[in-house]
Design a protein around this motif. Structure first.
Motif, mmCIF file in Angstrom:
data_model
loop_
_atom_site.group_PDB
_atom_site.id
_atom_site.type_symbol
_atom_site.label_atom_id
_atom_site.label_comp_id
_atom_site.label_asym_id
_atom_site.label_seq_id
_atom_site.Cartn_x
_atom_site.Cartn_y
_atom_site.Cartn_z
ATOM 1 N N ARG A 39 0.843 -1.199 0.000
ATOM 2 C CA ARG A 39 0.000 0.000 0.000
ATOM 3 C C ARG A 39 0.878 1.249 0.000
ATOM 4 O O ARG A 39 1.779 1.362 0.844
ATOM 5 C CB ARG A 39 -0.885 0.006 1.256
ATOM 6 N N LEU B 82 -2.972 -5.218 8.449
ATOM 7 C CA LEU B 82 -3.303 -5.794 7.139
ATOM 8 C C LEU B 82 -2.662 -7.178 6.985
ATOM 9 O O LEU B 82 -3.271 -8.106 6.445
ATOM 10 C CB LEU B 82 -2.839 -4.857 6.025
ATOM 11 N N LYS C 105 -7.212 -14.694 5.908
ATOM 12 C CA LYS C 105 -7.855 -14.612 4.593
ATOM 13 C C LYS C 105 -7.231 -15.635 3.641
ATOM 14 O O LYS C 105 -7.924 -16.377 2.963
ATOM 15 C CB LYS C 105 -7.646 -13.196 4.046
ATOM 16 N N LYS D 214 2.265 -8.340 4.312
ATOM 17 C CA LYS D 214 1.745 -7.087 3.734
ATOM 18 C C LYS D 214 2.861 -6.053 3.844
ATOM 19 O O LYS D 214 3.737 -6.152 4.695
ATOM 20 C CB LYS D 214 0.517 -6.624 4.530
ATOM 21 N N ASP E 218 -2.304 -2.906 -3.588
ATOM 22 C CA ASP E 218 -3.319 -2.518 -2.595
ATOM 23 C C ASP E 218 -3.587 -1.038 -2.886
ATOM 24 O O ASP E 218 -3.321 -0.576 -4.024
ATOM 25 C CB ASP E 218 -2.805 -2.749 -1.163
ATOM 26 N N GLY F 173 -3.209 2.523 -3.832
ATOM 27 C CA GLY F 173 -2.102 3.276 -4.426
ATOM 28 C C GLY F 173 -1.119 2.430 -5.215
ATOM 29 O O GLY F 173 -0.162 2.965 -5.777
ATOM 30 N N ARG G 26 -7.280 -11.062 -12.565
ATOM 31 C CA ARG G 26 -6.662 -10.605 -11.320
ATOM 32 C C ARG G 26 -7.129 -9.186 -10.981
ATOM 33 O O ARG G 26 -7.461 -8.881 -9.836
ATOM 34 C CB ARG G 26 -5.124 -10.659 -11.402
ATOM 35 N N THR H 97 -10.898 -8.881 -6.787
ATOM 36 C CA THR H 97 -11.348 -8.543 -5.430
ATOM 37 C C THR H 97 -12.788 -8.032 -5.472
ATOM 38 O O THR H 97 -13.637 -8.462 -4.679
ATOM 39 C CB THR H 97 -10.414 -7.497 -4.790
ATOM 40 N N GLY I 236 -15.722 4.112 -2.252
ATOM 41 C CA GLY I 236 -14.482 4.065 -3.019
ATOM 42 C C GLY I 236 -14.798 4.124 -4.505
ATOM 43 O O GLY I 236 -15.974 4.008 -4.932
ATOM 44 N N GLY J 166 -11.850 3.007 -6.541
ATOM 45 C CA GLY J 166 -10.565 2.472 -6.990
ATOM 46 C C GLY J 166 -10.746 1.079 -7.549
ATOM 47 O O GLY J 166 -11.830 0.701 -8.003
ATOM 48 N N LYS K 143 -11.111 7.240 -13.434
ATOM 49 C CA LYS K 143 -10.225 6.774 -12.359
ATOM 50 C C LYS K 143 -9.032 5.952 -12.854
ATOM 51 O O LYS K 143 -7.927 6.090 -12.339
ATOM 52 C CB LYS K 143 -11.039 5.959 -11.342
ATOM 53 N N CYS L 81 -15.707 -0.372 -0.069
ATOM 54 C CA CYS L 81 -14.513 -0.780 -0.822
ATOM 55 C C CYS L 81 -13.445 0.311 -0.805
ATOM 56 O O CYS L 81 -12.648 0.406 -1.748
ATOM 57 C CB CYS L 81 -14.874 -1.082 -2.279
ATOM 58 N N THR M 142 -11.559 1.978 2.535
ATOM 59 C CA THR M 142 -10.444 1.855 3.471
ATOM 60 C C THR M 142 -10.926 1.409 4.852
ATOM 61 O O THR M 142 -12.137 1.262 5.070
ATOM 62 C CB THR M 142 -9.684 3.202 3.536
ATOM 63 N N GLY N 166 -15.710 -5.178 1.017
ATOM 64 C CA GLY N 166 -14.742 -5.320 -0.062
ATOM 65 C C GLY N 166 -13.381 -4.820 0.390
ATOM 66 O O GLY N 166 -12.344 -5.352 0.019
ATOM 67 N N ASN O 216 -13.375 -10.350 0.714
ATOM 68 C CA ASN O 216 -12.463 -9.773 -0.290
ATOM 69 C C ASN O 216 -11.288 -10.704 -0.613
ATOM 70 O O ASN O 216 -10.303 -10.280 -1.217
ATOM 71 C CB ASN O 216 -12.007 -8.362 0.106
ATOM 72 N N GLY P 23 -9.265 -11.448 -4.389
ATOM 73 C CA GLY P 23 -8.064 -10.836 -4.966
ATOM 74 C C GLY P 23 -6.848 -11.720 -4.757
ATOM 75 O O GLY P 23 -6.116 -12.040 -5.700
HETATM 76 P P1 NDP Z 1 -7.337 1.983 -4.713
HETATM 77 O O1 NDP Z 1 -6.190 2.834 -4.357
HETATM 78 O O2 NDP Z 1 -7.453 1.464 -6.094
HETATM 79 O O3 NDP Z 1 -8.715 2.718 -4.365
HETATM 80 C C1 NDP Z 1 -9.011 3.159 -3.087
HETATM 81 C C2 NDP Z 1 -10.275 3.990 -3.131
HETATM 82 O O4 NDP Z 1 -10.659 4.353 -1.810
HETATM 83 C C3 NDP Z 1 -10.090 5.286 -3.900
HETATM 84 O O5 NDP Z 1 -11.318 5.667 -4.496
HETATM 85 C C4 NDP Z 1 -9.697 6.279 -2.803
HETATM 86 O O6 NDP Z 1 -10.037 7.627 -3.099
HETATM 87 C C5 NDP Z 1 -10.520 5.767 -1.639
HETATM 88 N N1 NDP Z 1 -9.808 5.995 -0.362
HETATM 89 C C6 NDP Z 1 -8.560 5.574 -0.028
HETATM 90 N N2 NDP Z 1 -8.233 5.989 1.195
HETATM 91 C C7 NDP Z 1 -9.305 6.663 1.655
HETATM 92 C C8 NDP Z 1 -9.585 7.343 2.848
HETATM 93 N N3 NDP Z 1 -8.682 7.387 3.851
HETATM 94 N N4 NDP Z 1 -10.796 7.935 2.980
HETATM 95 C C9 NDP Z 1 -11.714 7.888 1.967
HETATM 96 N N5 NDP Z 1 -11.497 7.262 0.805
HETATM 97 C C10 NDP Z 1 -10.315 6.670 0.647
HETATM 98 O O7 NDP Z 1 -7.299 0.752 -3.643
HETATM 99 P P2 NDP Z 1 -8.010 -0.649 -3.736
HETATM 100 O O8 NDP Z 1 -9.303 -0.524 -4.433
HETATM 101 O O9 NDP Z 1 -7.010 -1.628 -4.222
HETATM 102 O O10 NDP Z 1 -8.248 -1.005 -2.189
HETATM 103 C C11 NDP Z 1 -9.425 -0.606 -1.489
HETATM 104 C C12 NDP Z 1 -9.591 -1.464 -0.237
HETATM 105 O O11 NDP Z 1 -9.666 -2.853 -0.604
HETATM 106 C C13 NDP Z 1 -8.457 -1.373 0.775
HETATM 107 O O12 NDP Z 1 -8.992 -1.558 2.082
HETATM 108 C C14 NDP Z 1 -7.594 -2.574 0.428
HETATM 109 O O13 NDP Z 1 -6.792 -2.995 1.520
HETATM 110 C C15 NDP Z 1 -8.679 -3.593 0.118
HETATM 111 N N6 NDP Z 1 -8.259 -4.730 -0.681
HETATM 112 C C16 NDP Z 1 -7.684 -4.557 -1.921
HETATM 113 C C17 NDP Z 1 -7.336 -5.647 -2.671
HETATM 114 C C18 NDP Z 1 -6.837 -5.512 -4.077
HETATM 115 O O14 NDP Z 1 -6.725 -6.550 -4.745
HETATM 116 N N7 NDP Z 1 -6.562 -4.334 -4.582
HETATM 117 C C19 NDP Z 1 -7.455 -7.032 -2.133
HETATM 118 C C20 NDP Z 1 -8.165 -7.093 -0.866
HETATM 119 C C21 NDP Z 1 -8.499 -5.990 -0.169
HETATM 120 P P3 NDP Z 1 -9.207 8.473 -4.216
HETATM 121 O O15 NDP Z 1 -9.723 7.954 -5.529
HETATM 122 O O16 NDP Z 1 -9.580 9.880 -3.955
HETATM 123 O O17 NDP Z 1 -7.775 8.149 -3.990
#
Ligand code: NDP
Length: 447
Positions: free
Chosen positions: A96, A109, A116, A128, A168, A170, A208, A212, A240, A242, A284, A320, A322, A345, A372, A375
Motif C-alpha cells: 500500500r 493488514l 484470509k 503485507k 493494494d 495506491g 486478477r 477482489t 471508493g 478504486g 479513475k 470498498c 479503506t 470489499g 475480499n 483478490g
Molecule cells: P485503490 O487505491 O485502487 O482505491 C481506493 C479507493 O478508496 C479510492 O477511491 C480512494 O479515493 C478511496 N480511499 C482511499 N483511502 C481513503 C480514505 N482514507 N478515505 C476515503 N477514501 C479513501 O485501492 P483498492 O481498491 O485496491 O483497495 C481498497 C480497499 O480494498 C483497501 O482496504 C484494500 O486494503 C482492500 N483490498 C484490496 C485488494 C486488491 O486486490 N486491490 C485485495 C483485498 C483488499 P481516491 O480515488 O480519492 O484516492
C-alpha cells in the motif's frame, strides 16, 4: 486459567508489545473474540502457545526509501514489509502506498491477510507491506523512481518461494510493472512468480484486476441466495472508486443490481440511474482524476463533498475504500435507510461499534477477510499459471474465482453453524482461518 482469561492476557500483551498501533490491536481483538470456542475444543493450541505465536510477526522490515522528484528535490519515505506467518506457504499480500501508512496499518493488514489466505485453501502465508509515499499528484516518472528505490531494498526479502507482494491502495498494474522491472534488473532473474497483479503483457493473469471486486460480489450473491434472495433489482451503495470498487460495481450491475452511489477520498457521487462503469474507468483508471468529473459526463448525477455516502438509502452496502470508514453513526444511518446486507470489499472498513449495530439490527454481515479474499485467490492462480508457464482464459479464470468464493462462503457458513452461531460470518471466518493456520503450525513444531 479459563479460556477467556487466557485470551485477555494475550490481548493485553499484544497491546503492551505494539504500543500506538490501534488498527493492529483492533484486528487482533476481533479474531481473539471469535476463537474462544475453537480454543476450548482444542487444548493442544494453548499448550503449544499457538495464539501467542500467531500474534507475533515472523519478521518485520522497515527501510529508508530515498528518491528524487522531477525538480531534483530529494525525498525520504519509509518502506515496510511485515512477514507475519509462513505456516501455509510463502508470505503473500499487497503493498500500500498512502500517506497514512505506518507499522500499525501494515501489521493489521498482514495479520488479516494470514487468515484470509488460509480461507482461500491455497498454499500461501500472510504478509503485507507499503510506504507512506503519496502517489497523488506525482508524475509517472516520479512514481517509477520511487518504485525503483523501494524495490532496491525490498528485493532481498522477496522470492517466489519466500515472499510475493501484490497491489493494494495506491499500487496498481503500473506500480507492479515498475517494481517487477527493477526486481528483474537487480537479480538478473525473470522470476514471474515474485509479484502478482502483473500486466497481461508479461505474466499477469486474466481476472486478477477484477478479482477482489468481483469476488466480494460473488460472496454477496451467495449470502443473499442462502437467505432466499438475490442481487437482482437491489439498490446497492459501494464506497471508493478504486480497483476494488470499480469491479464490484461492474459485477453488481452484471447480476442485475443497481449501484446508486460510490465515493472517493473527497466526496461521493449519486447516480440513481446506476453508476456507469465505463465513465468511472475512464476517470479513475485512465485519467486518474477526481470522481467529481463524473457529473460532466452524466449531468443527472450529483457529486457532494464529504463522507455522506452511507447516508444514501440502500438495500446492500459494499464498502470498498479503506479501514474504519463506517462507524456506529454511519451504520445506524445504513440500517435506517433499509440496508439488510453489508459485504466488506475493503479490509476492516466497519469499526467494532458499527459491526455491533449491524448485529443488533439483524443485518447480514460479511467480513473482509472472507468477502475480499477473491483478490489474493486470483493472485495464487496467477502464481500457479506462472509456475506452469501457462495462461488461462478470462471465462475459465472467472469460473475458478466464483468456485473459490462459493467455497469460502460455504466453509464460513458451516463453521459458524458447527460452533452454534448460525449466520455469524465473522465467527465462521475467524475460527476456520485460525484452525487452518494452527494445524499447520502444530505440524511444524516450535519454529
Ligand atoms: P485503490 O487505491 O485502487 O482505491 C481506493 C479507493 O478508496 C479510492 O477511491 C480512494 O479515493 C478511496 N480511499 C482511499 N483511502 C481513503 C480514505 N482514507 N478515505 C476515503 N477514501 C479513501 O485501492 P483498492 O481498491 O485496491 O483497495 C481498497 C480497499 O480494498 C483497501 O482496504 C484494500 O486494503 C482492500 N483490498 C484490496 C485488494 C486488491 O486486490 N486491490 C485485495 C483485498 C483488499 P481516491 O480515488 O480519492 O484516492
Amino acid at each position: 486459567m479459563s479460556t477467556r482469561d487466557t485470551i485477555e492476557a494475550i490481548y493485553a500483551a499484544v497491546v503492551r508489545r505494539n504500543p500506538g498501533e490501534g488498527e493492529f490491536h483492533q484486528a487482533v481483538r476481533e479474531v481473539l473474540d471469535s476463537i474462544a470456542p475453537a480454543l476450548a475444543a482444542h487444548p493442544e493450541y494453548a499448550e503449544a502457545k499457538i495464539i501467542e505465536r500467531i500474534c507475533e510477526p515472523e519478521r518485520q522490515i522497515i527501510f529508508r526509501v530515498p528518491w528524487e522528484d522531477d525538480r531534483g528535490e530529494v525525498h525520504i519515505n519509509r518502506g515496510f514489509r511485515v512477514e507475519f506467518n509462513s505456516a501455509l506457504g510463502p508470505y503473500k499480500g499487497g503493498l500500500r502506498f498512502h500517506p497514512t501508512v505506518y507499522l500499525g496499518i501494515v501489521k493489521f493488514l498482514s495479520f488479516e491477510q494470514l487468515f484470509k489466505n488460509a480461507l482461500t485453501g491455497m498454499p500461501i502465508g500472510g504478509g503485507k507491506g507499503g510506504s507512506d509515499f503519496d502517489p497523488k499528484g506525482r508524475s509517472g516518472r516520479e512514481v517509477m523512481r520511487f518504485c525503483q528505490s523501494f524495490m532496491t531494498e525490498l528485493y532481498r526479502h522477496l522470492g517466489e518461494y519466500t515472499d510475493v507482494p501484490a497491489g493494494d491502495i495506491g499500487v496498481g498494474t503500473r506500480e507492479i510493472g515498475y517494481l517487477f522491472g527493477q526486481y528483474k534488473r537487480i537479480t538478473n532473474r525473470y522470476e514471474s512468480g515474485v509479484l502478482t497483479g502483473k500486466g497481461l503483457a508479461y505474466g499477469g493473469a486474466q481476472v486478477r484486476k477484477e478479482a477482489t471486486g468481483y469476488g466480494a460480489v460473488f460472496f454477496a450473491d451467495e449470502m443473499l441466495r442462502t437467505a432466499g434472495e438475490s442481487l437482482d433489482g437491489k439498490r446497492v451503495v459501494v464506497s471508493g472508486s478504486g480497483n476494488v470498487a470499480i469491479y464490484a460495481i461492474e459485477k453488481v450491475t452484471h447480476l442485475g443490481g443497481v449501484v446508486i452511489a460510490c465515493s472517493d477520498s473527497s466526496g461521493y457521487l449519486r447516480d440513481d440511474k446506476g453508476v456507469d462503469v465505463e465513465t468511472l474507468k475512464e476517470i479513475k483508471e485512465v485519467r486518474r482524476a477526481s470522481l467529481a468529473e463524473y457529473v460532466a459526463a452524466r449531468p443527472h448525477a450529483t457529486y457532494m463533498p464529504g463522507r455522506g455516502v452511507w447516508e444514501v438509502p440502500c438495500q446492500v452496502a459494499i464498502p470498498c475504500a479503506t479501514e474504519n470508514e463506517i462507524d456506529a453513526a454511519e451504520a445506524t444511518a445504513l440500517v435506517s435507510g433499509g440496508c439488510a446486507a453489508v459485504v466488506e470489499g475493503a479490509n476492516m472498513p466497519a469499526t467494532p461499534a458499527a459491526v455491533r449495530v449491524f448485529a443488533e439490527a439483524g443485518v447480514r454481515f460479511a467480513p473482509g477477510k472472507a468477502a475480499n479474499a477473491g483478490g489474493v485467490a486470483a493472485s495464487a492462480l496467477e502464481m500457479q499459471q506462472n509456475a506452469s508457464r501457462d495462461s488461462w482464459s478470462f471465462t475459465y479464470s472467472e469460473q475458478r474465482l466464483r468456485e473459490i468464493m462459493r467455497d469460502i462462503h460455504a466453509r464460513c457458513y458451516a463453521t459458524a453453524d458447527e460452533y452454534g452461531m448460525p449466520g455469524n460470518y465473522v465467527a465462521g471466518a475467524n475460527i476456520d482461518g485460525f484452525r487452518l493456520v494452527a494445524e499447520a503450525m502444530l505440524a511444524h513444531g516450535l519454529v
